[in-house]
Design a protein around this motif. Structure first.
Motif, mmCIF file in Angstrom:
data_model
loop_
_atom_site.group_PDB
_atom_site.id
_atom_site.type_symbol
_atom_site.label_atom_id
_atom_site.label_comp_id
_atom_site.label_asym_id
_atom_site.label_seq_id
_atom_site.Cartn_x
_atom_site.Cartn_y
_atom_site.Cartn_z
ATOM 1 N N ASN A 196 2.856 3.286 -1.578
ATOM 2 C CA ASN A 196 1.458 2.997 -1.891
ATOM 3 C C ASN A 196 0.744 2.187 -0.817
ATOM 4 O O ASN A 196 -0.384 2.457 -0.463
ATOM 5 C CB ASN A 196 1.370 2.251 -3.230
ATOM 6 C CG ASN A 196 1.658 3.188 -4.392
ATOM 7 O OD1 ASN A 196 1.614 4.397 -4.225
ATOM 8 N ND2 ASN A 196 1.956 2.627 -5.545
ATOM 9 N N ASP A 197 1.388 1.128 -0.303
ATOM 10 C CA ASP A 197 0.687 0.283 0.661
ATOM 11 C C ASP A 197 1.436 0.165 1.982
ATOM 12 O O ASP A 197 1.212 -0.764 2.749
ATOM 13 C CB ASP A 197 0.454 -1.110 0.075
ATOM 14 C CG ASP A 197 1.757 -1.839 -0.227
ATOM 15 O OD1 ASP A 197 2.814 -1.192 -0.208
ATOM 16 O OD2 ASP A 197 1.704 -3.058 -0.459
ATOM 17 N N PHE A 200 -0.860 0.138 4.940
ATOM 18 C CA PHE A 200 -1.567 -1.150 5.038
ATOM 19 C C PHE A 200 -0.697 -2.162 5.781
ATOM 20 O O PHE A 200 -1.160 -2.842 6.696
ATOM 21 C CB PHE A 200 -1.916 -1.638 3.637
ATOM 22 C CG PHE A 200 -2.706 -2.920 3.612
ATOM 23 C CD1 PHE A 200 -3.685 -3.180 4.567
ATOM 24 C CD2 PHE A 200 -2.482 -3.868 2.618
ATOM 25 C CE1 PHE A 200 -4.424 -4.355 4.537
ATOM 26 C CE2 PHE A 200 -3.215 -5.041 2.580
ATOM 27 C CZ PHE A 200 -4.177 -5.280 3.544
ATOM 28 N N ARG A 201 0.569 -2.250 5.397
ATOM 29 C CA ARG A 201 1.486 -3.152 6.093
ATOM 30 C C ARG A 201 1.608 -2.772 7.565
ATOM 31 O O ARG A 201 1.649 -3.632 8.450
ATOM 32 C CB ARG A 201 2.869 -3.106 5.433
ATOM 33 C CG ARG A 201 3.035 -3.973 4.199
ATOM 34 C CD ARG A 201 4.481 -3.883 3.733
ATOM 35 N NE ARG A 201 4.821 -4.892 2.747
ATOM 36 C CZ ARG A 201 4.639 -4.748 1.452
ATOM 37 N NH1 ARG A 201 4.085 -3.627 0.994
ATOM 38 N NH2 ARG A 201 5.004 -5.704 0.603
ATOM 39 N N THR A 232 -8.962 2.622 -5.055
ATOM 40 C CA THR A 232 -8.047 1.518 -5.308
ATOM 41 C C THR A 232 -8.851 0.366 -5.881
ATOM 42 O O THR A 232 -10.048 0.472 -6.098
ATOM 43 C CB THR A 232 -7.341 1.099 -3.995
ATOM 44 O OG1 THR A 232 -6.369 0.099 -4.264
ATOM 45 C CG2 THR A 232 -8.330 0.557 -2.970
ATOM 46 N N SER A 233 -8.203 -0.748 -6.105
ATOM 47 C CA SER A 233 -8.916 -1.900 -6.661
ATOM 48 C C SER A 233 -9.890 -2.462 -5.626
ATOM 49 O O SER A 233 -9.692 -2.318 -4.412
ATOM 50 C CB SER A 233 -7.921 -2.988 -7.068
ATOM 51 O OG SER A 233 -7.307 -3.552 -5.921
ATOM 52 N N HIS A 236 -8.137 -4.941 -3.207
ATOM 53 C CA HIS A 236 -7.308 -4.330 -2.169
ATOM 54 C C HIS A 236 -8.174 -3.689 -1.096
ATOM 55 O O HIS A 236 -7.873 -3.800 0.110
ATOM 56 C CB HIS A 236 -6.368 -3.299 -2.784
ATOM 57 C CG HIS A 236 -5.397 -2.704 -1.797
ATOM 58 N ND1 HIS A 236 -4.479 -3.468 -1.113
ATOM 59 C CD2 HIS A 236 -5.220 -1.415 -1.379
ATOM 60 C CE1 HIS A 236 -3.761 -2.687 -0.315
ATOM 61 N NE2 HIS A 236 -4.203 -1.442 -0.462
ATOM 62 N N LYS A 237 -9.245 -3.041 -1.499
ATOM 63 C CA LYS A 237 -10.148 -2.412 -0.534
ATOM 64 C C LYS A 237 -10.754 -3.472 0.388
ATOM 65 O O LYS A 237 -10.855 -3.269 1.610
ATOM 66 C CB LYS A 237 -11.254 -1.657 -1.264
ATOM 67 C CG LYS A 237 -12.184 -0.887 -0.319
ATOM 68 C CD LYS A 237 -13.328 -0.222 -1.057
ATOM 69 C CE LYS A 237 -14.401 -1.228 -1.394
ATOM 70 N NZ LYS A 237 -15.646 -0.605 -1.902
ATOM 71 N N ASP A 239 -9.490 -6.468 1.151
ATOM 72 C CA ASP A 239 -8.456 -6.978 2.060
ATOM 73 C C ASP A 239 -8.216 -6.001 3.204
ATOM 74 O O ASP A 239 -8.047 -6.398 4.366
ATOM 75 C CB ASP A 239 -7.151 -7.216 1.298
ATOM 76 C CG ASP A 239 -7.239 -8.375 0.316
ATOM 77 O OD1 ASP A 239 -8.174 -9.187 0.445
ATOM 78 O OD2 ASP A 239 -6.373 -8.462 -0.579
ATOM 79 N N LEU A 240 -8.195 -4.730 2.890
ATOM 80 C CA LEU A 240 -8.006 -3.693 3.900
ATOM 81 C C LEU A 240 -9.129 -3.733 4.933
ATOM 82 O O LEU A 240 -8.889 -3.656 6.155
ATOM 83 C CB LEU A 240 -7.946 -2.331 3.212
ATOM 84 C CG LEU A 240 -8.043 -1.069 4.079
ATOM 85 C CD1 LEU A 240 -6.928 -1.029 5.104
ATOM 86 C CD2 LEU A 240 -8.007 0.175 3.196
#
Length: 623
Positions: A196-197, A200-201, A232-233, A236-237, A239-240
């Motif tokens: 899922n992420d 992102f990592r 997404t939430s 989270h968006k 932070d991205l």
């Protein structure tokens, strides 16, 4: 409750489950551990000098007669240390911090289930090893406690058994990224399957590595992937988007970064990470934006007190042209509040903005000139920039203004007959006349001093340190004879002035064991000794080198570790070091004495937090 008992040489861990009503002392923990250790390492156990076994929690040695329930909390990590008996009759410390790899077979359970000692704390048969899931939980717990090296060892052991275990791959990558080793994290992220992420990592990893093009490509691709998933939430968006903005900032595409950050802040005006990146970008856009930027960072600073990245951004603004004026105008009531001003000053100091720190602390002293803590902090800052004469003058002015202030029954004005002989520059200062070396009769008080009294005492300790290190040695014995009785019966090494007390204690004791030196003559034959407190004991003594007499000239750089001197460091001891060595003439014989503090704490902590894999590599890298 459950806790973990470790030794690291050889690597071994016992998981102890302890009953909530069991009130036995810590000796029982040693029995539990040794019972299991002897089964696993019979040869090593035979060599242990059992009278030397100790239990440690963090940096604190535990009293073995203490109650387990009072000394240990659920999920604590306890370390066993001992001395082993070697064949040459020399004792060798073991069980200390090392970076050996743990074998999963070395972790066993020990359970406490009822009141029977045999059943509670020993096992007739070998307890089964933990499952992979339990290892993962333990590794995660260790990582959360910043014991990343232990966590990495466990994750690697899991990967030996299950090379594609996604939790272990991502867990080890997170450990390395949090330790500032993004290049070591990258291979594990690349091995992991798309989760899922994961992207992102991976994008964060590229940003930290300075691979901004790859970061932008990865993060934009992740945005598209999220849209195909249905979104997404909001959190989270956002932070991205902040990480995408960081990548644009790294590429110096500030207009793109601004657009992205403005989008985040339209949705969430209180997103602290977005505000942190946004403020420096708008500062350059005009007077109104300067005010807005400073207001933003002051707000973030209060909400993220220990965030070094925020401190660096705050320092950047204050170091800009007219930055301090903007700070004053936007601070509001905080500009007249001493604790608030000192907080801003120490935040700037931590980020290396020493000139601005000095200005703020001088302002704080003017707001509340009687406050000894503020004066002490200001004086230490003057030391950082080699303004030692000004520091002595500030202390003398304080004593003259409040001569009736007391430490016990001692009035600080009692030092004025000595200090009135001080004039001019502190370096190699010679008093106007002979200073009588006598003590002052006073009543000694038992028990701890009040906090303000401690700070007052620390100011006097610092005065002695400055006079001694700068060669105004004729003042030392008269002052230490008076001040030394104030330290008796007070455990100052356990207080928040322990560093000042340590310097004073060292200098005071030197007066009784080294030849008296009343005047240091300027010499071309100095040996410059650069270091932390280690440069104090040999200071101003004469040594012979190749048949020539040389004077040991101290160059004090307080609290400096080798770690602080690396190129990217902005921490204030580096500033102190660079200021101090300017006093050394070109071509002079110089001794550098650094690394002891690193060995005492920094190296161990760096290994534990996985900044390096092993002690030896850590030391070599720092040197």
């Amino acid at each position: 409750m459950k806790f973990y008992v470790h030794t690291e040489e050889p690597p071994f861990t016992v998981v102890v489950k302890w009953g909530d009503s069991d009130d036995q002392d810590l000796n029982k923990i040693i029995k539990i551990f040794m019972s299991n250790f002897e089964k696993r390492y019979p040869t090593e156990a035979y060599k242990i000098d059992k009278s030397t076994i100790e239990l440690w929690k963090g940096r604190k040695s535990l009293n073995l007669s203490g109650n387990v329930l009072q000394a240990i909390k659920n999920m604590d990590d306890i370390y066993v240390k001992w001395k082993s008996i070697s064949t040459d009759n020399n004792a060798q410390i073991t069980g200390n911090h090392s970076a050996k790899e743990l074998d999963t077979s070395d972790l066993v359970k020990s359970e406490n289930q009822d009141d029977s000692l045999e059943k509670n704390h020993s096992s007739k048969k070998k307890t089964p090893p933990y499952s992979v899931q339990e290892f993962l939980e333990l590794a995660t717990a260790l990582s959360t406690k910043q014991q990343r090296q232990h966590a990495i060892v466990l994750y690697k052991d899991i990967l030996k058994k299950e090379p594609t275990n996604q939790t272990a791959l991502i867990g080890i990558a997170d450990c390395y990224m949090n330790a500032g080793r993004s290049s070591d994290a990258l291979p594990y992220l690349q091995q992991a399957q798309s989760t899922n992420d994961l992207a992102f990592r991976l994008g964060q990893c590229y940003v930290k590595m300075g691979e901004y093009d790859k970061a932008i490509e990865t993060l934009i691709g992740y945005c598209k992937e999220l849209r195909t998933r249905g979104g997404t939430s909001a959190a989270h968006k956002q932070d991205l988007q902040v990480w995408l903005a960081k990548a644009y900032i790294g590429k110096k595409q500030t207009d793109m970064a601004l657009v992205v950050l403005q989008g985040v802040l339209r949705e969430n005006q209180e997103h602290l990470d977005a505000l942190t990146e946004y403020a420096p970008l708008i500062y350059r856009l005009g007077p109104k934006q300067k005010d807005e930027a400073m207001t933003i960072l002051l707000t973030v600073l209060v909400n993220k007190l220990n965030d070094n990245h925020v401190k660096e951004k705050f320092a950047y603004l204050c170091q800009q042209e007219h930055g301090m004026q903007v700070l004053e105008s936007m601070s509001g009531p905080a500009w007249r509040d001493v604790p608030a001003v000192v907080f801003m000053a120490t935040s700037l100091r931590d980020a290396g903005a020493i000139e601005q720190t000095e200005a703020l602390l001088k302002h704080a002293c003017m707001l509340q000139p009687e406050n000894p803590h503020t004066l002490l902090t200001y004086v230490h800052t003057l030391e950082l920039v080699e303004k030692h004469t000004e520091a002595v003058q500030e202390i003398m002015a304080y004593i003259k203004q409040w001569p009736e202030k007391e430490i016990g029954s001692f009035k600080i004005g009692s030092l004025l007959p000595i200090l009135n002989n001080f004039h001019g520059d502190v370096y190699l200062n010679v008093p106007d006349g002979n200073i009588p070396c006598s003590s002052v009769s006073m009543e000694t008080l038992s028990g701890p001093y009040l906090e303000d009294t401690n700070y007052l005492l620390a100011i006097l300790f610092t005065l002695v340190k400055i006079l001694f290190v700068k060669g105004a040695v004729a003042f030392i014995r008269p002052i230490t004879n008076i001040i030394d009785p104030l330290t008796k019966g007070h455990e100052l090494h356990k207080t928040n002035i322990r560093n000042e007390a340590a310097y004073f204690s060292c200098i005071s004791q030197l007066q009784g064991i080294t030849p008296e030196v009343n005047h240091v003559v300027p010499s071309q034959q100095n040996v410059y000794f650069v270091g932390d407190s280690h440069c104090v004991p040999p200071a101003w003594q004469t040594i012979r080198i190749k048949g020539e007499d040389r004077i040991v000239h101290p160059i004090l750089s307080t609290g400096t570790k080798i770690w602080h001197l690396r190129e990217e460091s902005t921490f204030y001891p580096k500033y102190n070091f660079n200021s101090a060595i300017t006093k050394i003439p070109d071509g002079a014989m110089t001794i550098f004495c650094f690394g002891e503090i690193d060995c005492r704490e920094a190296l161990l902590l760096c290994v534990e937090k996985a900044k390096y894999d092993a002690m030896f590599g850590n030391a070599i890298n720092q040197i």
